[in-house]
Design a protein around this motif. Structure first.
Motif, PDB file in Angstrom:
ATOM      1  N   GLN A   5       0.725  -1.467   0.201  1.00  0.00           N
ATOM      2  CA  GLN A   5      -0.122  -0.043  -0.108  1.00  0.00           C
ATOM      3  C   GLN A   5       1.115   1.419  -0.172  1.00  0.00           C
ATOM      4  N   HIS A   6       1.690   0.911   0.464  1.00  0.00           N
ATOM      5  CA  HIS A   6       2.209   2.437   0.255  1.00  0.00           C
ATOM      6  C   HIS A   6       4.297   2.132  -1.283  1.00  0.00           C
ATOM      7  N   PHE A   7       3.439   1.839  -2.136  1.00  0.00           N
ATOM      8  CA  PHE A   7       3.772   1.757  -3.108  1.00  0.00           C
ATOM      9  C   PHE A   7       2.918   2.048  -4.540  1.00  0.00           C
ATOM     10  N   ARG A   8       3.837   2.228  -5.656  1.00  0.00           N
ATOM     11  CA  ARG A   8       2.894   1.723  -7.545  1.00  0.00           C
ATOM     12  C   ARG A   8       1.761   0.533  -7.246  1.00  0.00           C
ATOM     13  N   PRO A   9       1.104   0.341  -8.014  1.00  0.00           N
ATOM     14  CA  PRO A   9       0.612  -1.270  -8.495  1.00  0.00           C
ATOM     15  C   PRO A   9       1.729  -1.949  -9.695  1.00  0.00           C
ATOM     16  N   GLU A  10       1.804  -0.651 -10.063  1.00  0.00           N
ATOM     17  CA  GLU A  10       2.798  -1.681 -10.967  1.00  0.00           C
ATOM     18  C   GLU A  10       4.576  -2.097 -10.520  1.00  0.00           C
ATOM     19  N   GLU A  11       4.377  -1.590  -9.075  1.00  0.00           N
ATOM     20  CA  GLU A  11       6.126  -2.234  -8.106  1.00  0.00           C
ATOM     21  C   GLU A  11       5.665  -3.139  -7.173  1.00  0.00           C
ATOM     22  N   LYS A  12       4.678  -3.560  -7.826  1.00  0.00           N
ATOM     23  CA  LYS A  12       4.666  -5.377  -6.926  1.00  0.00           C
ATOM     24  C   LYS A  12       5.829  -6.437  -7.279  1.00  0.00           C
ATOM     25  N   GLU A  13       5.693  -6.236  -8.893  1.00  0.00           N
ATOM     26  CA  GLU A  13       6.920  -7.352  -9.021  1.00  0.00           C
ATOM     27  C   GLU A  13       8.303  -6.609  -8.197  1.00  0.00           C
ATOM     28  N   PHE A  14       8.586  -5.870  -9.079  1.00  0.00           N
ATOM     29  CA  PHE A  14       9.989  -5.194  -8.237  1.00  0.00           C
ATOM     30  C   PHE A  14      10.722  -5.719  -6.773  1.00  0.00           C
ATOM     31  N   ILE A  15       8.593  -5.319  -6.060  1.00  0.00           N
ATOM     32  CA  ILE A  15       9.181  -5.852  -4.323  1.00  0.00           C
ATOM     33  C   ILE A  15       9.027  -7.192  -4.291  1.00  0.00           C
ATOM     34  N   ASP A  16       8.682  -7.763  -5.116  1.00  0.00           N
ATOM     35  CA  ASP A  16       8.481  -9.107  -4.696  1.00  0.00           C
ATOM     36  C   ASP A  16       9.756  -9.624  -4.683  1.00  0.00           C
ATOM     37  N   GLN A  17      10.386  -9.421  -5.739  1.00  0.00           N
ATOM     38  CA  GLN A  17      12.386  -9.926  -6.060  1.00  0.00           C
ATOM     39  C   GLN A  17      13.023  -9.612  -4.994  1.00  0.00           C
ATOM     40  N   ALA A  18      12.487  -7.607  -4.682  1.00  0.00           N
ATOM     41  CA  ALA A  18      13.564  -7.508  -3.435  1.00  0.00           C
ATOM     42  C   ALA A  18      13.508  -8.042  -2.239  1.00  0.00           C
ATOM     43  N   MET A  19      12.076  -8.560  -2.089  1.00  0.00           N
ATOM     44  CA  MET A  19      12.189  -9.253  -0.683  1.00  0.00           C
ATOM     45  C   MET A  19      13.089  -9.849  -0.392  1.00  0.00           C
ATOM     46  N   ASN A  20      12.377 -11.067  -1.977  1.00  0.00           N
ATOM     47  CA  ASN A  20      13.567 -12.691  -1.923  1.00  0.00           C
ATOM     48  C   ASN A  20      14.697 -12.198  -1.961  1.00  0.00           C
ATOM     49  N   TRP A  21      15.205 -10.647  -2.513  1.00  0.00           N
ATOM     50  CA  TRP A  21      16.246 -11.086  -2.383  1.00  0.00           C
ATOM     51  C   TRP A  21      17.580 -10.552  -1.115  1.00  0.00           C
ATOM     52  N   ILE A  22      16.358  -9.962  -0.096  1.00  0.00           N
ATOM     53  CA  ILE A  22      16.385 -10.201   1.089  1.00  0.00           C
ATOM     54  C   ILE A  22      16.361 -11.340   2.247  1.00  0.00           C
ATOM     55  N   ASP A  23      15.858 -11.886   2.124  1.00  0.00           N
ATOM     56  CA  ASP A  23      15.219 -13.123   2.117  1.00  0.00           C
ATOM     57  C   ASP A  23      16.080 -14.492   2.110  1.00  0.00           C
ATOM     58  N   GLN A  24      16.790 -13.911   1.200  1.00  0.00           N
ATOM     59  CA  GLN A  24      17.734 -15.215   0.894  1.00  0.00           C
ATOM     60  C   GLN A  24      19.215 -14.796   1.234  1.00  0.00           C
ATOM     61  N   VAL A  25      19.584 -13.314   1.429  1.00  0.00           N
ATOM     62  CA  VAL A  25      20.762 -13.466   2.278  1.00  0.00           C
ATOM     63  C   VAL A  25      20.548 -13.318   3.578  1.00  0.00           C
ATOM     64  N   ARG A  26      19.328 -13.315   4.039  1.00  0.00           N
ATOM     65  CA  ARG A  26      19.084 -13.636   5.682  1.00  0.00           C
ATOM     66  C   ARG A  26      19.201 -14.916   5.693  1.00  0.00           C
ATOM     67  N   ASP A  27      19.073 -16.041   5.360  1.00  0.00           N
ATOM     68  CA  ASP A  27      18.561 -17.590   4.801  1.00  0.00           C
ATOM     69  C   ASP A  27      20.375 -17.910   4.198  1.00  0.00           C
ATOM     70  N   SER A  28      20.588 -17.395   3.463  1.00  0.00           N
ATOM     71  CA  SER A  28      22.641 -18.613   3.203  1.00  0.00           C
ATOM     72  C   SER A  28      22.551 -17.551   3.561  1.00  0.00           C
ATOM     73  N   TYR A  29      23.207 -16.270   4.684  1.00  0.00           N
ATOM     74  CA  TYR A  29      24.430 -15.677   5.232  1.00  0.00           C
ATOM     75  C   TYR A  29      25.053 -15.694   3.816  1.00  0.00           C
ATOM     76  N   ALA A  30      25.409 -15.096   2.769  1.00  0.00           N
ATOM     77  CA  ALA A  30      25.949 -14.604   2.173  1.00  0.00           C
ATOM     78  C   ALA A  30      25.135 -13.490   1.374  1.00  0.00           C
ATOM     79  N   PRO A  31      26.117 -12.539   0.759  1.00  0.00           N
ATOM     80  CA  PRO A  31      25.707 -11.354   0.020  1.00  0.00           C
ATOM     81  C   PRO A  31      25.035 -11.999  -1.400  1.00  0.00           C
ATOM     82  N   LYS A  32      24.177 -10.845  -1.750  1.00  0.00           N
ATOM     83  CA  LYS A  32      23.816 -10.932  -3.143  1.00  0.00           C
ATOM     84  C   LYS A  32      23.576  -9.439  -3.762  1.00  0.00           C
TER      85      LYS A  32
END
Length: 257
Positions: A5-32
């Motif tokens: 709700q804080h972003f434009r509807p068309e930005e949802k795809e990038f938000i999902d991608q970015a959240m996936n990057w963050i989770d990936q770093v947290r889970d793997s404990y390695a840089p992305k």
């Protein structure tokens, strides 16, 4: 409360991608490392990370003055170095006496090679030199395939990133009032053109909001939006300062000279 709700509807795809990057770093404990992000995507990624202490973020695109940058998301133990961003800088040699290369022309040629826009950073054009930035993994492909821009024969040479041209943008502050925050109304006031002409610019695909083309004349502008209009330059809405006594919106913006 949904984060979207804080972003434009068309930005949802990038938000999902970015959240996936963050989770990936947290889970793997390695840089992305991401590809090149435009300024709006950089803002979104920074906002999503917020004040998290276990996952950190740095951007690098060649210099402090470039727009497009790669993001390195990394765990708190990691100490990033410039080489981690894997960025290459190229100089383009061409017959300057007979040919003028323009930004749009260069970008079109790079895209025609079948490479995604995200693989390229800024294109820097001056009267004397032309440079562009790309991801390091594109080196062999670019040197083997880029030999012509338009009708001009060119050669490219990878040069040290420290040799990047520094071209500072000049921004002019402006305050104006608009009858509404619709895109056509804002463009009409900012560019001092009729609303009808503003609508034509939008519907003909000559306008971008936050670096994404839009043909919606009724799209609502928000604080922080960057508006790019082909033939008129670029402006950024720095603040929306409320309504005047005549029920108009007062907005402050920076206009690129």
């Amino acid at each position: 409360m949904s984060i979207y709700q804080h972003f434009r509807p068309e930005e949802k795809e990038f938000i999902d991608q970015a959240m996936n990057w963050i989770d990936q770093v947290r889970d793997s404990y390695a840089p992305k490392l991401s590809d090149f992000l435009d300024p709006r995507q950089q803002e979104i990624l920074t906002s999503l990370l917020g004040n998290k202490q276990d996952v950190l973020l740095q951007f690098h695109g060649g210099s402090d003055f470039v727009e497009r940058k790669r993001a390195l998301i990394y765990p708190d133990y990691y100490s990033p170095e410039s080489s981690d961003f894997n960025i290459s800088l190229y100089d383009i040699s061409y017959p300057k006496k007979f040919v003028t290369l323009e930004h749009r022309q260069i970008l079109g040629t790079l895209m025609s090679l079948g490479v995604k826009r995200e693989k390229f950073g800024d294109i820097i054009v001056t009267e004397e030199q032309v440079q562009f930035i790309a991801t390091g993994e594109m080196d062999s492909y670019l040197t083997g395939n880029l030999d012509k821009i338009g009708n001009a024969s060119v050669t490219i040479k990878r040069i040290p990133i420290e040799d990047i041209l520094v071209v500072k943008d000049n921004w002019e502050e402006q305050v104006t009032t608009v009858s509404s925050l619709r895109l056509d109304s804002v463009l009409s006031a900012v560019l001092n053109i009729s609303r009808q002409k503003a609508q034509t610019l939008i519907s003909s695909g000559k306008t971008k909001v936050n670096f994404k083309q839009t043909e919606s004349v009724s799209e609502e502008c928000r604080e922080g939006d960057t508006l790019s209009i082909r033939g008129f330059g670029r402006c950024k809405i720095t603040s929306i300062d409320g309504k005047t006594k005549k029920d108009k919106w007062r907005i402050s913006l920076g206009r690129k000279k």
